[in-house]
Design a protein around this motif. Structure first.
Motif, PDB file in Angstrom:
ATOM      1  N   SER A 111      21.885 -33.624   5.133  1.00 52.62           N
ATOM      2  CA  SER A 111      21.248 -34.891   4.743  1.00 52.62           C
ATOM      3  C   SER A 111      22.245 -35.806   4.041  1.00 52.62           C
ATOM      4  N   LYS A 112      23.156 -35.220   3.273  1.00 51.31           N
ATOM      5  CA  LYS A 112      24.173 -36.016   2.581  1.00 51.31           C
ATOM      6  C   LYS A 112      25.196 -36.576   3.570  1.00 51.31           C
ATOM      7  N   ARG A 113      25.468 -35.814   4.626  1.00 53.39           N
ATOM      8  CA  ARG A 113      26.385 -36.322   5.662  1.00 53.39           C
ATOM      9  C   ARG A 113      25.744 -37.497   6.393  1.00 53.39           C
ATOM     10  N   ARG A 114      24.454 -37.383   6.673  1.00 48.28           N
ATOM     11  CA  ARG A 114      23.764 -38.494   7.339  1.00 48.28           C
ATOM     12  C   ARG A 114      23.718 -39.730   6.444  1.00 48.28           C
ATOM     13  N   ALA A 115      23.715 -39.504   5.127  1.00 47.43           N
ATOM     14  CA  ALA A 115      23.699 -40.614   4.170  1.00 47.43           C
ATOM     15  C   ALA A 115      25.097 -41.188   3.947  1.00 47.43           C
ATOM     16  N   LYS A 116      26.083 -40.658   4.705  1.00 51.85           N
ATOM     17  CA  LYS A 116      27.461 -41.155   4.661  1.00 51.85           C
ATOM     18  C   LYS A 116      28.121 -40.929   3.306  1.00 51.85           C
ATOM     19  N   ARG A 117      27.758 -39.828   2.635  1.00 52.81           N
ATOM     20  CA  ARG A 117      28.470 -39.468   1.425  1.00 52.81           C
ATOM     21  C   ARG A 117      29.875 -39.020   1.792  1.00 52.81           C
ATOM     22  N   SER A 118      30.824 -39.188   0.878  1.00 50.53           N
ATOM     23  CA  SER A 118      32.215 -38.837   1.160  1.00 50.53           C
ATOM     24  C   SER A 118      32.349 -37.322   1.322  1.00 50.53           C
ATOM     25  N   GLU A 119      33.373 -36.921   2.065  1.00 52.22           N
ATOM     26  CA  GLU A 119      33.617 -35.495   2.273  1.00 52.22           C
ATOM     27  C   GLU A 119      33.904 -34.792   0.949  1.00 52.22           C
ATOM     28  N   LYS A 120      34.550 -35.509   0.035  1.00 56.92           N
ATOM     29  CA  LYS A 120      34.850 -34.919  -1.269  1.00 56.92           C
ATOM     30  C   LYS A 120      33.562 -34.617  -2.033  1.00 56.92           C
ATOM     31  N   THR A 121      32.594 -35.549  -1.969  1.00 50.78           N
ATOM     32  CA  THR A 121      31.316 -35.344  -2.647  1.00 50.78           C
ATOM     33  C   THR A 121      30.555 -34.185  -2.016  1.00 50.78           C
ATOM     34  N   ILE A 122      30.532 -34.140  -0.701  1.00 49.13           N
ATOM     35  CA  ILE A 122      29.832 -33.058   0.002  1.00 49.13           C
ATOM     36  C   ILE A 122      30.478 -31.716  -0.315  1.00 49.13           C
ATOM     37  N   LYS A 123      31.802 -31.692  -0.385  1.00 49.30           N
ATOM     38  CA  LYS A 123      32.512 -30.451  -0.736  1.00 49.30           C
ATOM     39  C   LYS A 123      32.134 -29.985  -2.136  1.00 49.30           C
ATOM     40  N   ALA A 124      31.982 -30.934  -3.067  1.00 44.05           N
ATOM     41  CA  ALA A 124      31.593 -30.587  -4.436  1.00 44.05           C
ATOM     42  C   ALA A 124      30.172 -30.028  -4.470  1.00 44.05           C
ATOM     43  N   TYR A 125      29.250 -30.655  -3.722  1.00 44.70           N
ATOM     44  CA  TYR A 125      27.889 -30.122  -3.618  1.00 44.70           C
ATOM     45  C   TYR A 125      27.911 -28.699  -3.071  1.00 44.70           C
ATOM     46  N   LYS A 126      28.627 -28.502  -2.001  1.00 45.88           N
ATOM     47  CA  LYS A 126      28.670 -27.205  -1.338  1.00 45.88           C
ATOM     48  C   LYS A 126      29.232 -26.127  -2.263  1.00 45.88           C
ATOM     49  N   GLN A 127      30.321 -26.442  -2.931  1.00 46.17           N
ATOM     50  CA  GLN A 127      30.945 -25.467  -3.821  1.00 46.17           C
ATOM     51  C   GLN A 127      29.985 -25.051  -4.933  1.00 46.17           C
ATOM     52  N   THR A 128      29.319 -26.039  -5.542  1.00 48.85           N
ATOM     53  CA  THR A 128      28.398 -25.759  -6.639  1.00 48.85           C
ATOM     54  C   THR A 128      27.201 -24.934  -6.165  1.00 48.85           C
ATOM     55  N   LEU A 129      26.610 -25.316  -5.042  1.00 46.78           N
ATOM     56  CA  LEU A 129      25.418 -24.625  -4.551  1.00 46.78           C
ATOM     57  C   LEU A 129      25.755 -23.239  -4.012  1.00 46.78           C
ATOM     58  N   ASP A 130      26.918 -23.101  -3.381  1.00 45.56           N
ATOM     59  CA  ASP A 130      27.333 -21.780  -2.893  1.00 45.56           C
ATOM     60  C   ASP A 130      27.574 -20.818  -4.047  1.00 45.56           C
ATOM     61  N   GLN A 131      28.134 -21.324  -5.143  1.00 47.71           N
ATOM     62  CA  GLN A 131      28.352 -20.478  -6.319  1.00 47.71           C
ATOM     63  C   GLN A 131      27.020 -20.015  -6.907  1.00 47.71           C
ATOM     64  N   PHE A 132      26.056 -20.938  -6.967  1.00 46.01           N
ATOM     65  CA  PHE A 132      24.734 -20.547  -7.462  1.00 46.01           C
ATOM     66  C   PHE A 132      24.087 -19.526  -6.531  1.00 46.01           C
ATOM     67  N   HIS A 133      24.194 -19.757  -5.228  1.00 42.83           N
ATOM     68  CA  HIS A 133      23.623 -18.838  -4.245  1.00 42.83           C
ATOM     69  C   HIS A 133      24.217 -17.438  -4.399  1.00 42.83           C
ATOM     70  N   LYS A 134      25.522 -17.356  -4.602  1.00 43.60           N
ATOM     71  CA  LYS A 134      26.203 -16.068  -4.769  1.00 43.60           C
ATOM     72  C   LYS A 134      25.696 -15.348  -6.018  1.00 43.60           C
ATOM     73  N   TRP A 135      25.585 -16.090  -7.123  1.00 44.73           N
ATOM     74  CA  TRP A 135      25.080 -15.500  -8.360  1.00 44.73           C
ATOM     75  C   TRP A 135      23.630 -15.057  -8.202  1.00 44.73           C
ATOM     76  N   TYR A 136      22.834 -15.870  -7.546  1.00 45.08           N
ATOM     77  CA  TYR A 136      21.413 -15.577  -7.341  1.00 45.08           C
ATOM     78  C   TYR A 136      21.227 -14.295  -6.531  1.00 45.08           C
ATOM     79  N   GLN A 137      22.004 -14.147  -5.479  1.00 45.66           N
ATOM     80  CA  GLN A 137      21.922 -12.953  -4.647  1.00 45.66           C
ATOM     81  C   GLN A 137      22.370 -11.701  -5.400  1.00 45.66           C
TER      82      GLN A 137
END
Length: 343
Positions: free
Chosen positions: A32-58
């Protein structure tokens, strides 16, 4: 009254545990963020943060998400997480993230769960009650002039790699560009006649084209560097000795080597500290704050005003020059400054 079956049933309902297919939902959110034309740097930051939470959660074998579980995660980041433990080469051993880093995580979690609410996948956001941590305002290190002179003298400019690193430091001192913007410069982005560098939208944090002026000395040294290289106009400006793109992480490590060579132990020697140095020197030199906003690529003047407190007594000197009372009534200084009148 006949009770009708609801046409839509929320996965969760106010206050209850939230059950999500995190991996799938994170991918959906990023798309959804890619469709909203967010920068790749911003999307990378979202992904890194959410993936870290997902790893901890699991790792905790959780079956649902609550506000309390999110608070446990914030406690983990604050008191237990080793800084850069997810980086292949840069673990520091330092335990606990800085409040600013924790607050960025809270912000991204809020955005993610709000998106889940907007998509009607959940009925409430368990991140809404998370509180931001207190951050000390305006706390950053600034180089002294002597430290910058020592750093600039550290590379061996008789060889290509030393001349390259020297020029990179010159550009940082002269423009205050971000590291990603610096390493994204191509040869054709430099206008030697008009003496400026174009920071292209794909590398600019704001996603907009930005023009940053450079001094005659920086211009001259860049011309010398390019003459040293066998490059095309579309090539990246900063290359390794093997002709490959010179990456920001490698340059940041080289700065630490130069800091040891120059015996600098005060401020953290990093590309971003050069950005702070440029901003403070620009204001101390009488530069206009609105011009600084444009050069640094800040979205608002509030971001730039952080640097004003570092100008110290220079503010009083600027006031002496610009004071209406001095200009109109202090006749004793007319010979020094000349008469000034409103028109």
């Amino acid at each position: 009254m006949v009770r009708r079956e609801p046409q839509f049933t929320f996965v969760s309902k106010g206050g209850k545990p939230v059950r999500l297919a995190l991996e799938k939902n994170i991918t959906q959110f990023l798309d959804s963020k890619r469709r909203a034309k967010r920068s790749e740097k911003t999307i990378k930051a979202y992904k890194q943060t959410l993936d870290q939470f997902h790893k901890w959660y699991q790792s905790g074998n959780h079956v649902a998400i609550t506000t309390e579980i999110l608070r446990h995660y914030i406690d983990y980041l604050t008191f237990s997480k080793e800084k850069w433990d997810d980086h292949p080469t840069n673990p520091t051993g330092t335990v606990g993230l800085a409040p600013k880093s924790v607050n960025n995580t809270i912000k991204f979690l809020r955005i993610f769960f709000n998106y889940m609410v907007d998509e009607r996948i959940i009925s409430y956001s368990p991140a809404a009650a998370l509180q931001y941590q207190k951050v000390e305002k305006d706390t950053f290190a600034v180089f002294t002039d002597e430290e910058v002179v020592k750093l600039l003298a550290a590379p061996n400019r008789r060889v290509y790699t030393g001349l390259r690193d020297y020029c990179m430091m010159l550009v940082l001192c002269d423009t205050g560009v971000r590291l990603s913007e610096l390493t994204g410069i191509r040869v054709c982005d430099i206008d030697f006649r008009l003496r400026h560098i174009a920071i292209m939208p794909e590398t600019s944090k704001s996603g907009a084209l930005r023009i940053v002026p450079i001094s005659p000395l920086t211009c001259k040294e860049l011309e010398k560097l390019i003459a040293f290289m066998n490059v095309e106009p579309t090539d990246y400006l900063w290359l390794t000795q093997f002709g490959e793109r010179y990456l920001g992480n490698t340059f940041a490590k080289m700065l630490k080597i130069y800091a040891k060579r120059a015996n600098i132990v005060g401020p953290r020697v990093s590309p971003h500290t050069f950005r702070h140095y440029f901003a403070v020197k620009f204001l101390r030199g009488g530069g206009d704050i609105m011009a600084l906003v444009r050069i640094m690529g800040h979205i608002s003047i509030e971001m730039t005003q952080t640097y004003v407190r570092y100008t110290g007594t220079v503010l009083s000197e600027q006031h002496d020059k610009a004071s209406p009372v001095t200009q109109l009534l202090d006749k004793g200084n007319e010979k020094k400054r000349g008469k000034q009148k409103f028109k």
